[in-house]
Motif scaffolding. Structure first.
Motif, PDB file in Angstrom:
ATOM      1  N   GLU A   1       0.864  -1.180   0.000  1.00  0.00           N
ATOM      2  CA  GLU A   1       0.000   0.000   0.000  1.00  0.00           C
ATOM      3  C   GLU A   1       0.898   1.226   0.000  1.00  0.00           C
TER       4      GLU A   1
ATOM      5  N   ARG B   1       1.455   4.853   0.472  1.00  0.00           N
ATOM      6  CA  ARG B   1       0.697   5.885   1.182  1.00  0.00           C
ATOM      7  C   ARG B   1       1.232   7.294   0.982  1.00  0.00           C
TER       8      ARG B   1
ATOM      9  N   GLY C   1       2.846   9.251   2.717  1.00  0.00           N
ATOM     10  CA  GLY C   1       2.689  10.111   3.883  1.00  0.00           C
ATOM     11  C   GLY C   1       1.287  10.155   4.436  1.00  0.00           C
ATOM     12  N   GLN C   2       0.316   9.690   3.651  1.00  0.00           N
ATOM     13  CA  GLN C   2      -1.067   9.726   4.126  1.00  0.00           C
ATOM     14  C   GLN C   2      -1.360   8.524   5.021  1.00  0.00           C
ATOM     15  N   THR C   3      -2.558   8.521   5.594  1.00  0.00           N
ATOM     16  CA  THR C   3      -2.969   7.343   6.356  1.00  0.00           C
ATOM     17  C   THR C   3      -3.613   6.350   5.401  1.00  0.00           C
ATOM     18  N   SER C   4      -3.722   5.130   5.882  1.00  0.00           N
ATOM     19  CA  SER C   4      -4.346   4.081   5.088  1.00  0.00           C
ATOM     20  C   SER C   4      -5.787   4.462   4.726  1.00  0.00           C
ATOM     21  N   ALA C   5      -6.491   5.052   5.698  1.00  0.00           N
ATOM     22  CA  ALA C   5      -7.897   5.423   5.453  1.00  0.00           C
ATOM     23  C   ALA C   5      -7.999   6.502   4.367  1.00  0.00           C
ATOM     24  N   GLN C   6      -7.091   7.432   4.403  1.00  0.00           N
ATOM     25  CA  GLN C   6      -7.101   8.480   3.353  1.00  0.00           C
ATOM     26  C   GLN C   6      -6.893   7.862   1.989  1.00  0.00           C
TER      27      GLN C   6
END
Ligand code: IPE
Ligand code: IPE
Ligand code: MG
Length: 254
Positions: free
Chosen positions: A240, A242, A244-249
């Motif tokens: 995955e 990312r 720098g973002q979160t997984s949910a984002q």
């Protein structure tokens, strides 16, 4: 803001192959030594693997394949190994360029080429020119390449072109510098592969590997093949990315 300028910021679809694959082809010497062969036999066998991996990448729809063939540090090797490597490079170009040209592959070579013999430089220039109009896989060979050299030469090239920036360094953005890197024509690698068991970057594409997925295999380069490449792609598909973002984002935006 061009924060996510990287072409590789989105999560690839499950059936995606990486757009740009960068490989440190390591383990030729140990492959040979383990068979009681001279190290150069491993380099020669490694050329066969290059052929197979180039073909596999082209048929899988990879757009950019970048192979580390000789680092700026490899001059430290025994002189006879260095000269055998140069001879192999020459003969590979002599034998393979026509085939690359026929198969729509665009050849590029990055690195400080001034250090090479004129004959090798001529073959490189001819091969690059002959394939320049091709629009299939872009095959980049990194030869006498070092990531630090690249960043430094990019900075020098930028300041040469725009000397006024020296007095105004805040005006230098990442894009200005990246535009002068040796591989400015390619997106950043999505997948980095190193064969041969070592887990290090060895001064390869330092700038461009910032967000690349890293994959290490113990297989020596002469033992690497299309199936091993497929395993690396499989691993890549499970990642995955990312940025720098979160997984949910990431899930929300895909
Ligand atoms: C990679 O294999 C090829 C080059 C660096 C040219 P090596 O020659 O580094 O093989 P090992 O790491 O000694 O086994
Ligand atoms: C890196 O391999 C360079 C290439 C594959 C061309 P090396 O085998 O030279 O790397 P180090 O020095 O062991 O890290
Ligand atoms: Mg090595």
């Amino acid at each position: 803001m061009a924060l996510f300028k990287s072409s590789t910021r989105s999560i690839p679809n499950v059936d995606d192959v990486p757009r740009h694959v960068a490989i440190i082809m390591d383990g030729n010497g140990r492959w040979a030594t383990s068979r009681m062969l001279p190290r150069v036999a491993g380099h020669a066998k490694g050329v066969d693997t290059v052929r197979e991996v180039v073909e596999a990448c082209a048929s899988r729809g990879v757009q950019f394949l970048t192979l580390f063939a000789f680092s700026s540090e490899n001059w430290r090797r025994p002189a006879d190994e260095v000269s055998m490597l140069m001879r192999l490079f020459v003969s590979a170009l002599e034998r393979e360029v026509d085939k690359l040209a026929r198969n729509g592959i665009r050849l590029k070579v990055v690195g400080d080429l001034q250090a090479f013999e004129p004959r090798l430089r001529e073959l490189i220039a001819a091969g690059v020119e002959k394939t320049a109009g091709n629009d299939g896989l872009t095959l980049t060979i990194a030869a006498n390449y070092g990531g630090r050299w690249d960043v430094l030469q990019a900075m020098r090239a930028l300041l040469e072109k725009r000397p006024e920036l020296a007095a105004n360094p805040e005006a230098i953005g990442e894009d200005e510098l990246a535009g002068h890197l040796a591989m400015a024509y390619a997106p950043e690698p999505d997948l980095f592969i190193r064969t041969g068991g070592e887990q290090r970057i060895s001064n390869f594409l330092l700038w461009q590997l910032a967000y690349t997925e890293l994959y290490f295999t113990d297989k020596f380069w002469p033992d690497f093949d299309a199936q091993a490449l497929e395993q690396a792609f499989e691993s890549f598909r499970m990642r995955e990315r990312r940025f720098g973002q979160t997984s949910a984002q990431v899930a929300a935006s895909s």
